[in-house]
Design a protein around this motif. Structure first.
Motif, PDB file in Angstrom:
ATOM      1  N   LEU B 161     -22.355 -94.333 -40.503  1.00 23.20           N
ATOM      2  CA  LEU B 161     -21.458 -93.322 -41.051  1.00 23.20           C
ATOM      3  C   LEU B 161     -21.713 -93.083 -42.526  1.00 23.20           C
ATOM      4  N   GLY B 162     -22.472 -93.934 -43.145  1.00 19.61           N
ATOM      5  CA  GLY B 162     -22.671 -93.818 -44.579  1.00 19.61           C
ATOM      6  C   GLY B 162     -23.929 -93.055 -44.905  1.00 19.61           C
ATOM      7  N   SER B 163     -24.397 -93.265 -46.100  1.00 28.48           N
ATOM      8  CA  SER B 163     -25.586 -92.553 -46.536  1.00 28.48           C
ATOM      9  C   SER B 163     -26.639 -93.584 -46.941  1.00 28.48           C
ATOM     10  N   GLU B 164     -26.767 -94.632 -46.141  1.00 27.09           N
ATOM     11  CA  GLU B 164     -27.745 -95.675 -46.430  1.00 27.09           C
ATOM     12  C   GLU B 164     -29.140 -95.040 -46.426  1.00 27.09           C
ATOM     13  N   GLY B 165     -29.851 -95.220 -47.507  1.00 25.37           N
ATOM     14  CA  GLY B 165     -31.180 -94.612 -47.631  1.00 25.37           C
ATOM     15  C   GLY B 165     -32.173 -95.229 -46.653  1.00 25.37           C
ATOM     16  N   GLY B 166     -33.274 -94.521 -46.420  1.00 27.66           N
ATOM     17  CA  GLY B 166     -34.338 -95.048 -45.577  1.00 27.66           C
ATOM     18  C   GLY B 166     -33.951 -95.197 -44.122  1.00 27.66           C
ATOM     19  N   THR B 167     -32.904 -94.492 -43.697  1.00 28.92           N
ATOM     20  CA  THR B 167     -32.415 -94.620 -42.327  1.00 28.92           C
ATOM     21  C   THR B 167     -32.564 -93.284 -41.608  1.00 28.92           C
ATOM     22  N   ARG B 168     -33.085 -93.323 -40.393  1.00 25.69           N
ATOM     23  CA  ARG B 168     -33.245 -92.099 -39.611  1.00 25.69           C
ATOM     24  C   ARG B 168     -32.483 -92.204 -38.301  1.00 25.69           C
ATOM     25  N   THR B 169     -32.045 -91.038 -37.812  1.00 26.41           N
ATOM     26  CA  THR B 169     -31.252 -90.998 -36.592  1.00 26.41           C
ATOM     27  C   THR B 169     -32.161 -90.872 -35.379  1.00 26.41           C
ATOM     28  N   VAL B 170     -31.978 -91.753 -34.408  1.00 25.68           N
ATOM     29  CA  VAL B 170     -32.773 -91.723 -33.175  1.00 25.68           C
ATOM     30  C   VAL B 170     -31.926 -91.183 -32.021  1.00 25.68           C
ATOM     31  N   VAL B 171     -30.673 -91.607 -31.952  1.00 23.15           N
ATOM     32  CA  VAL B 171     -29.726 -91.165 -30.922  1.00 23.15           C
ATOM     33  C   VAL B 171     -28.401 -90.882 -31.614  1.00 23.15           C
ATOM     34  N   ASP B 172     -27.750 -89.783 -31.243  1.00 20.50           N
ATOM     35  CA  ASP B 172     -26.428 -89.477 -31.800  1.00 20.50           C
ATOM     36  C   ASP B 172     -25.732 -88.513 -30.850  1.00 20.50           C
ATOM     37  N   VAL B 173     -24.946 -89.041 -29.928  1.00 17.82           N
ATOM     38  CA  VAL B 173     -24.370 -88.194 -28.884  1.00 17.82           C
ATOM     39  C   VAL B 173     -23.038 -88.790 -28.429  1.00 17.82           C
ATOM     40  N   LEU B 174     -22.082 -87.917 -28.125  1.00 15.60           N
ATOM     41  CA  LEU B 174     -20.794 -88.370 -27.596  1.00 15.60           C
ATOM     42  C   LEU B 174     -20.916 -88.537 -26.089  1.00 15.60           C
ATOM     43  N   GLN B 175     -20.626 -89.741 -25.599  1.00 13.74           N
ATOM     44  CA  GLN B 175     -20.704 -89.999 -24.157  1.00 13.74           C
ATOM     45  C   GLN B 175     -19.337 -90.462 -23.649  1.00 13.74           C
ATOM     46  N   SER B 176     -19.055 -90.109 -22.420  1.00 11.56           N
ATOM     47  CA  SER B 176     -17.780 -90.444 -21.783  1.00 11.56           C
ATOM     48  C   SER B 176     -17.748 -91.906 -21.357  1.00 11.56           C
ATOM     49  N   GLU B 177     -16.540 -92.399 -21.100  1.00 18.67           N
ATOM     50  CA  GLU B 177     -16.405 -93.734 -20.493  1.00 18.67           C
ATOM     51  C   GLU B 177     -15.654 -93.600 -19.158  1.00 18.67           C
ATOM     52  N   GLN B 178     -15.215 -94.710 -18.567  1.00 21.93           N
ATOM     53  CA  GLN B 178     -14.697 -94.718 -17.190  1.00 21.93           C
ATOM     54  C   GLN B 178     -13.608 -93.657 -16.937  1.00 21.93           C
ATOM     55  N   GLY B 179     -13.927 -92.660 -16.146  1.00 17.49           N
ATOM     56  CA  GLY B 179     -12.990 -91.576 -15.881  1.00 17.49           C
ATOM     57  C   GLY B 179     -11.835 -91.971 -14.984  1.00 17.49           C
ATOM     58  N   ALA B 180     -11.940 -93.063 -14.260  1.00 21.34           N
ATOM     59  CA  ALA B 180     -10.842 -93.502 -13.406  1.00 21.34           C
ATOM     60  C   ALA B 180      -9.801 -94.287 -14.203  1.00 21.34           C
ATOM     61  N   TRP B 181     -10.186 -94.755 -15.385  1.00 21.43           N
ATOM     62  CA  TRP B 181      -9.307 -95.644 -16.165  1.00 21.43           C
ATOM     63  C   TRP B 181      -8.930 -95.088 -17.528  1.00 21.43           C
ATOM     64  N   PHE B 182      -9.802 -94.241 -18.079  1.00 25.12           N
ATOM     65  CA  PHE B 182      -9.565 -93.638 -19.396  1.00 25.12           C
ATOM     66  C   PHE B 182      -9.347 -92.142 -19.212  1.00 25.12           C
TER      67      PHE B 182
END
Lengths: 480, 480
Positions: B161-182
């Motif tokens: 969440l910060g701006s740490e230098g030298g860091t690149r994004t490989v994955v960044d996606v909103l995924q669902s969790e258990q639909g029967a319970w949440f």
């Protein structure tokens, strides 16, 4: 799976669509206007405002105060409460339309003389500001096609839900509708291509793709559903960019290899970040529990008169499945303003989109035009959305598109937005504020393969760009 | 936009990930097991079941009966009512967990000797069936990082969440969790890559990507969050398919040019069709209005004892931000069964996914494994889900993966599923039933660039396939 013959080769399809959109019309645009005038005259369509107590089949629930139809279908008017850290107001409740069932907005295409044409309908809706508008071939809720209201069959539905032979799918995606007025509403946006002869029913007409696209520069001629569906077409710009700065930049922006300010994965990561950071909790509540709104037999409205009101109307039509009915409508209290700022970057047109959260947005936030507001309500709030000042200061030379369009007349009454596309100078907002992102037209088109990325207002303005592109930027001389 | 340095070239990244996943381990897998045993011994983690009246900071609302925390954050236990035309039961209500805020599940990667490693954490959660599991670098709700419970800072959060230098994004996606319970829960699944030296805090350890991937074949070793995040990695299979039928078919299935039973636009059109046709209306209701469930001070459970119960627990920990707390947990009444049927088609492994609607699914339906059920509850219903019989009739020679994994131990108690991947003969179910679709691994991976396509159980099994692929199908000798 339907019996349809599958999809077309995407690259060939994109070029085919582009060629058709820029082809000269087989049928003159003036002919279309004349045809619409005839259809308007033929449709003795009468809308009268009535008190809620005169609604037939609709009533307020005695416990919740929700307004619904006795069949349990169509839609209901309920309440929603919102708590958020986003935007100028942090907590509110409001009425909202609930329509959980997913309808079909379907455009049937066929090739004539090598040019793709769409089978459009001249359709009247009770809330429309004009008598008829160009509409998709099929525009049907599940209630329509499961015959809840006892209507007759929906013409051409078999090309979308059936197994009509010789038909291929071009577009098939669930897209959201107005998040400020609908709670998590989505419709199925479809385009299918047939190679069969199709009988043309009264009220329908084949129009070339380019002709329809160009007519999007005319006020109130193409309805919201047709604008939404055609914005999802997978255009691929052809080999020869036109002359001229803006035109060339727009054409370049439609190409897959256009150098973009950010790659598509970066755009998605930015949107994920916005969605994760916006703290918004929305939940439906009984309409009776909405605060700051008052219901009389005539109207449900905010005590300060802002935003919108709920009214009831009686409708008589000759060209609808049911010839007479009554229904509630949501009526905005003022005209909306929707503006898309664009600029050139390394010869490629970029669009400034915002991540926008609304009460009824399914996925926290969707991409919306640069400015999307109800000026009247904002002035009362004593605050202004980002870039509204810049819209007011636009000079005529910056405005590329400026058209009045109305939103879904089956649910909304006189819901007119002014849609503007304006070009800002190169270098303007190179690093926009956190909630905004520059994208190319091609990136927007790639996102439109999926639902819940571009909101319905953004889709209208993507259609506006395609209209400019298809028309070669010549004015269209049609009286609506 | 954060100050991170943007994304990597997708093609090079995919190959880099694949090479790392199949590289021999720098650190032996036996070493990892030893480390986990040490961490388990070091963590004096004690969970005790308590009555609801002993919960600290949690209470039932006097009007709605909803169970929530006095801060208004974390999660609540509320009710949901469902009306649908899908599945064996058409109308029901049930308790469900609401957690509208979006947390971060973040894995930090760094290259050692040319091989990508992940900074993993040995983490204990109150509901886990084992003492510790491998977890992402960061696993934090917004309540965590905005300090609602007065916890200390989250280590490594600045890489996500910060701006740490030298860091690149490989994955960044909103995924669902258990639909029967949440109810409509989603988390931000992130992988970032740094080139900096990173201090390793106690309880953390660098493990090679391949090592973690292979450990997914061991029961209860990799927690749900880490499985979910790593399933979103954009692997691209390399140039040399391994020998052997299944291995070669799996490798081929990971390639972009794999001949698929259906193109990706066709798969999307099929899913759109399923989503549009399933008639499901879900809405949250007060917990007190849920029918057929009874609440005592000890438990909230169905009168017939099926599905799950809500309990309360007191937790003491030495390795958490807060050392002592109490909370509600959702406890399934039996072990679940999740099975993915695969088969070869023209030398390419295809996976049979279903479009599945659950009470808490955001987008009507998501893609789920072939079978996903609670066998105990189904037997009482007198009906069985499609393909359950085929799971029961599997022979050992068909089973490629068979592992017990637990779901999120911060919310669920002893929620264990048996995860199975089984190979069916060529030609089996060439035309599957309407709710099912054959896809390649590459297509599943392409869909995982976006949220709400593959559900959390499907993500665990995609991870299972990657485990088989990374391990070259040799058994992993590790005691958990």
């Amino acid at each position: 799976m339907s019996g349809r013959a599958g999809l077309l080769d995407p690259a060939a399809l994109g070029e085919d669509l582009a060629r058709s959109a820029r082809a000269r019309s087989v049928l003159g645009a003036a002919g279309a206007a004349q045809w619409l005038r005839e259809r308007a005259a033929a449709n003795a369509f009468h809308v009268e405002r009535i008190p809620f107590s005169k609604l037939e089949g609709w009533s307020f629930d005695s416990v919740t105060g929700n307004l619904g139809h006795r069949s349990g279908r169509f839609f209901t008017v309920e309440g929603v409460s919102v708590t958020t850290d986003h935007g100028p107001v942090r907590q509110w409740s409001q009425p909202i339309l609930l329509q959980p069932e997913i309808g079909v907005l379907g455009v049937l295409m066929r090739r004539f003389d090598g040019v793709l044409h769409c089978l459009v309908q001249a359709k009247s809706e009770p809330g429309d500001p004009v008598a008829v508008q160009l509409s998709p071939t099929v525009q049907a809720t599940r209630s329509n096609f499961t015959k809840v209201h006892g209507g007759s069959g929906i013409p051409y539905l078999e090309f979308f839900l059936g197994s009509e032979g010789g038909t291929r799918t071009v577009v098939d995606v669930l897209q959201s509708e107005q998040g400020a007025w609908f709670y998590r509403k989505q419709n199925r946006n479809m385009v299918t291509l047939t190679d069969r002869d199709v009988p043309v029913e009264p009220g329908f007409r084949w129009m070339s793709l380019g002709e329809i696209q160009r007519l999007m520069t005319v006020d109130h001629l193409v309805n919201m559903d047709l604008r939404s569906v055609l914005a999802c077409l997978p255009y691929t710009a052809g080999e020869s960019p036109p002359e001229g700065g803006f035109a060339r930049a727009l054409d370049a922006s439609m190409r897959p290899d256009a150098p973009a300010a950010r790659s598509l994965p970066e755009v998605l990561s930015w949107l994920t970040d916005r969605r994760a950071r916006i703290d918004i909790v929305t939940r439906t509540i009984p309409l009776a529990q909405v605060r700051g709104w008052t219901r009389t037999d005539e109207v449900i409205q905010r005590d300060d008169g802002r935003h919108f009101r709920i009214i009831a109307a009686s409708v008589s039509a000759t060209n609808r499945e049911v010839r007479r009915w009554s229904q509630p409508l949501l009526q905005p209290t003022g005209r909306g303003l929707v503006a898309l700022f664009v600029r050139r970057r390394r010869g490629v047109l970029h669009l400034l989109l915002q991540a926008r959260a609304e009460a009824g947005t399914t996925a926290v936030a969707e991409l919306a035009p640069t400015v999307q507001c109800d000026e009247h309500s904002y002035s009362a709030l004593g605050t202004a959305p980002a870039f509204l000042r810049e819209v007011r200061e636009l000079t005529p030379g910056q405005i590329r598109y400026d058209t009045l369009q109305s939103e879904e007349g089956g649910r909304f009454s006189d819901a007119t937005n002014r849609y503007v596309i304006a070009e800002m100078p190169p270098g303007w907002q190179e690093e926009p504020p956190a909630g905004f992102c520059w994208v190319t037209v091609h990136q927007a088109a790639a996102l439109l393969r999926h639902g819940h990325y571009l909101n319905v207002q953004a889709r209208t303005l993507i259609g506006g760009l395609y209209a400019l592109w298809a028309g070669g930027f010549s004015p269209v001389a049609v009286a609506s």
